[in-house]
Design an enzyme around this catalytic site. Structure first.
Site, PDB file in Angstrom:
ATOM      1  N   GLY A   1       0.763  -1.243   0.000  1.00 46.96           N
ATOM      2  CA  GLY A   1       0.000   0.000   0.000  1.00 46.96           C
ATOM      3  C   GLY A   1       0.796   1.296   0.000  1.00 46.96           C
ATOM      4  O   GLY A   1       0.269   2.333   0.417  1.00 46.96           O
TER       5      GLY A   1
ATOM      6  N   ARG B   1     -15.690 -14.206 -11.022  1.00 48.06           N
ATOM      7  CA  ARG B   1     -15.267 -12.798 -11.062  1.00 48.06           C
ATOM      8  C   ARG B   1     -16.459 -11.848 -10.996  1.00 48.06           C
ATOM      9  O   ARG B   1     -16.401 -10.788 -10.368  1.00 48.06           O
ATOM     10  CB  ARG B   1     -14.488 -12.516 -12.353  1.00 48.06           C
ATOM     11  CG  ARG B   1     -13.084 -13.076 -12.338  1.00 48.06           C
ATOM     12  CD  ARG B   1     -12.306 -12.613 -13.560  1.00 48.06           C
ATOM     13  NE  ARG B   1     -11.071 -13.362 -13.705  1.00 48.06           N
ATOM     14  CZ  ARG B   1      -9.938 -13.077 -13.049  1.00 48.06           C
ATOM     15  NH1 ARG B   1      -9.874 -12.055 -12.232  1.00 48.06           N
ATOM     16  NH2 ARG B   1      -8.866 -13.816 -13.214  1.00 48.06           N
TER      17      ARG B   1
ATOM     18  N   MET C   1      -4.434  -6.469  -7.222  1.00 54.49           N
ATOM     19  CA  MET C   1      -3.983  -7.504  -8.143  1.00 54.49           C
ATOM     20  C   MET C   1      -5.124  -8.395  -8.640  1.00 54.49           C
ATOM     21  O   MET C   1      -4.961  -9.614  -8.743  1.00 54.49           O
ATOM     22  CB  MET C   1      -2.884  -8.344  -7.484  1.00 54.49           C
ATOM     23  CG  MET C   1      -1.636  -7.542  -7.182  1.00 54.49           C
ATOM     24  SD  MET C   1      -0.988  -6.721  -8.670  1.00 54.49           S
ATOM     25  CE  MET C   1       0.594  -6.114  -8.078  1.00 54.49           C
TER      26      MET C   1
ATOM     27  N   LEU D   1     -10.507  -6.512 -13.229  1.00 53.63           N
ATOM     28  CA  LEU D   1     -11.905  -6.126 -13.064  1.00 53.63           C
ATOM     29  C   LEU D   1     -12.678  -6.393 -14.353  1.00 53.63           C
ATOM     30  O   LEU D   1     -12.176  -6.138 -15.450  1.00 53.63           O
ATOM     31  CB  LEU D   1     -11.991  -4.637 -12.710  1.00 53.63           C
ATOM     32  CG  LEU D   1     -11.388  -4.275 -11.345  1.00 53.63           C
ATOM     33  CD1 LEU D   1     -11.228  -2.767 -11.218  1.00 53.63           C
ATOM     34  CD2 LEU D   1     -12.248  -4.832 -10.210  1.00 53.63           C
TER      35      LEU D   1
ATOM     36  N   ASN E   1      -5.421   3.222 -12.647  1.00 52.19           N
ATOM     37  CA  ASN E   1      -4.462   2.220 -12.172  1.00 52.19           C
ATOM     38  C   ASN E   1      -3.050   2.772 -12.338  1.00 52.19           C
ATOM     39  O   ASN E   1      -2.799   3.627 -13.189  1.00 52.19           O
ATOM     40  CB  ASN E   1      -4.601   0.941 -12.999  1.00 52.19           C
ATOM     41  CG  ASN E   1      -3.659  -0.155 -12.532  1.00 52.19           C
ATOM     42  OD1 ASN E   1      -3.480  -0.373 -11.321  1.00 52.19           O
ATOM     43  ND2 ASN E   1      -3.021  -0.842 -13.465  1.00 52.19           N
TER      44      ASN E   1
ATOM     45  N   HIS F   1       0.875   1.279 -13.039  1.00 53.72           N
ATOM     46  CA  HIS F   1       1.570   0.067 -13.473  1.00 53.72           C
ATOM     47  C   HIS F   1       3.070   0.368 -13.503  1.00 53.72           C
ATOM     48  O   HIS F   1       3.476   1.431 -13.997  1.00 53.72           O
ATOM     49  CB  HIS F   1       1.070  -0.351 -14.859  1.00 53.72           C
ATOM     50  CG  HIS F   1       1.696  -1.615 -15.348  1.00 53.72           C
ATOM     51  ND1 HIS F   1       1.371  -2.855 -14.830  1.00 53.72           N
ATOM     52  CD2 HIS F   1       2.652  -1.842 -16.276  1.00 53.72           C
ATOM     53  CE1 HIS F   1       2.094  -3.785 -15.432  1.00 53.72           C
ATOM     54  NE2 HIS F   1       2.884  -3.196 -16.315  1.00 53.72           N
TER      55      HIS F   1
ATOM     56  N   ASP G   1      -9.471  -0.108 -18.601  1.00 53.63           N
ATOM     57  CA  ASP G   1     -10.515  -0.687 -19.454  1.00 53.63           C
ATOM     58  C   ASP G   1     -10.475  -2.202 -19.253  1.00 53.63           C
ATOM     59  O   ASP G   1      -9.837  -2.692 -18.320  1.00 53.63           O
ATOM     60  CB  ASP G   1     -10.343  -0.253 -20.922  1.00 53.63           C
ATOM     61  CG  ASP G   1      -9.055  -0.791 -21.532  1.00 53.63           C
ATOM     62  OD1 ASP G   1      -8.398  -1.662 -20.911  1.00 53.63           O
ATOM     63  OD2 ASP G   1      -8.705  -0.356 -22.643  1.00 53.63           O
TER      64      ASP G   1
ATOM     65  N   ASP H   1      -3.916  -3.704 -18.502  1.00 57.09           N
ATOM     66  CA  ASP H   1      -3.020  -2.537 -18.572  1.00 57.09           C
ATOM     67  C   ASP H   1      -3.055  -1.867 -19.939  1.00 57.09           C
ATOM     68  O   ASP H   1      -2.014  -1.442 -20.466  1.00 57.09           O
ATOM     69  CB  ASP H   1      -1.574  -2.955 -18.213  1.00 57.09           C
ATOM     70  CG  ASP H   1      -1.491  -3.605 -16.841  1.00 57.09           C
ATOM     71  OD1 ASP H   1      -2.179  -3.122 -15.919  1.00 57.09           O
ATOM     72  OD2 ASP H   1      -0.768  -4.600 -16.689  1.00 57.09           O
TER      73      ASP H   1
HETATM   74  C1  GAR Z   1       3.252  -1.152  -7.465  1.00 56.42           C
HETATM   75  O1  GAR Z   1       4.543  -1.298  -7.990  1.00 56.42           O
HETATM   76  C2  GAR Z   1       2.219  -1.087  -8.578  1.00 56.42           C
HETATM   77  O2  GAR Z   1       2.662  -0.407  -9.706  1.00 56.42           O
HETATM   78  C3  GAR Z   1       2.049  -2.559  -8.867  1.00 56.42           C
HETATM   79  O3  GAR Z   1       2.018  -3.161  -7.611  1.00 56.42           O
HETATM   80  C4  GAR Z   1       2.831  -2.406  -6.710  1.00 56.42           C
HETATM   81  C5  GAR Z   1       2.018  -2.078  -5.485  1.00 56.42           C
HETATM   82  O4  GAR Z   1       2.802  -1.446  -4.526  1.00 56.42           O
HETATM   83  N1  GAR Z   1       0.851  -2.789  -9.603  1.00 56.42           N
HETATM   84  C6  GAR Z   1       0.775  -3.630 -10.626  1.00 56.42           C
HETATM   85  O5  GAR Z   1       1.715  -4.310 -10.992  1.00 56.42           O
HETATM   86  C7  GAR Z   1      -0.575  -3.698 -11.311  1.00 56.42           C
HETATM   87  N2  GAR Z   1      -0.470  -4.291 -12.598  1.00 56.42           N
HETATM   88  P1  GAR Z   1       2.120  -0.743  -3.271  1.00 56.42           P
HETATM   89  O6  GAR Z   1       1.173  -1.773  -2.652  1.00 56.42           O
HETATM   90  O7  GAR Z   1       3.248  -0.416  -2.365  1.00 56.42           O
HETATM   91  O8  GAR Z   1       1.356   0.475  -3.758  1.00 56.42           O
END
Ligand code: GAR
Length: 204
Positions: free
Chosen positions: A17, A70, A95, A98, A112, A114, A146, A150
């Site tokens: 988070g 889902r 993760m 949707l 989001n 990425h 969407d 990604d």
């Molecule tokens: C982040 O690096 C984010 O970009 C990635 O998960 C991590 C969450 O970190 N998200 C994805 O890969 C989504 N495809 P956090 O919990 O510390 O924010």
């Protein structure tokens, strides 16, 4: 018309988070005109939930494992977000993919982040993909969600140089710092643009 009101936002997480924390801190410091109504996790043990609780932000856990498919999970997500009054949904390390069951309820209102310069390296382990490919520039992307993985319209990106000795861990750590700076500013730009649209059209 109240032009000063803060946009109600729900943040969805699955783990540590740090992006959610950066958004909360940006609200506290007045950089982000959002009212964070809910932090929801699909994992009960997500460390980010503790931080949200400490900040007195309402939290909720909805485990995807408690739902047969889902669509039924997404229906429960819709109910939780609607109950919070949020108009914008921010995925911050959430993760789960949707479906349209969720996305159709918040059209162009789900964001989001990425950890790659999309459209390169979508999906899981984006930083590992970047290292394995041997790119010299990496970074992160904030985009509208969407139904693809990604693939939605890009709102903002930040880039950094991949160093000679970088491995997946070191690159991930430096991209995460970038993410934590990019997400609040990208969300603020998105919120301000939508507020301006509301003013121009008179529609909520
Ligand atoms: C982040 O690096 C984010 O970009 C990635 O998960 C991590 C969450 O970190 N998200 C994805 O890969 C989504 N495809 P956090 O919990 O510390 O924010």
């Amino acid at each position: 018309m109240d032009v000063t009101h803060k946009t109600p936002v729900a943040i969805l997480i699955s783990g540590r988070g740090t992006n959610m924390m950066a958004l909360v801190k940006a609200v506290q410091s007045g950089q982000l005109d959002a009212d964070i109504r809910l932090v929801l996790s699909n994992k009960a043990d997500a460390p980010g939930l503790q931080f949200a609780k400490q900040m007195n932000i309402p939290t909720k856990v909805l485990s995807h494992r408690d739902f047969p498919d889902r669509e039924s999970f997404d229906k429960a997500l819709v109910e939780a977000v609607e109950a919070s009054g949020a108009q914008v949904v921010v995925l911050a390390g959430f993760m789960r993919v949707l479906t349209s069951t969720f996305l159709s309820k918040f059209p162009n209102r789900v964001l989001n982040i990425h950890p790659a310069l999309l459209p390169s390296f979508p999906g899981m382990h984006a930083q590992r993909q970047a290292i394995e490919y041997g790119v010299k520039i990496a970074g992160c992307t904030v985009h509208i969600v969407d139904e693809g993985t990604d693939t939605g319209p890009i709102l903002a990106q930040a880039a950094l140089e991949v160093l000679k000795d970088d491995d997946e861990n070191s690159l991930s750590a430096r991209i995460l710092e970038l993410e934590n700076r990019l997400y609040p500013s990208a969300l603020q730009t998105f919120i301000a643009a939508n507020a301006a649209k509301r003013l121009a059209t008179g529609k909520e």
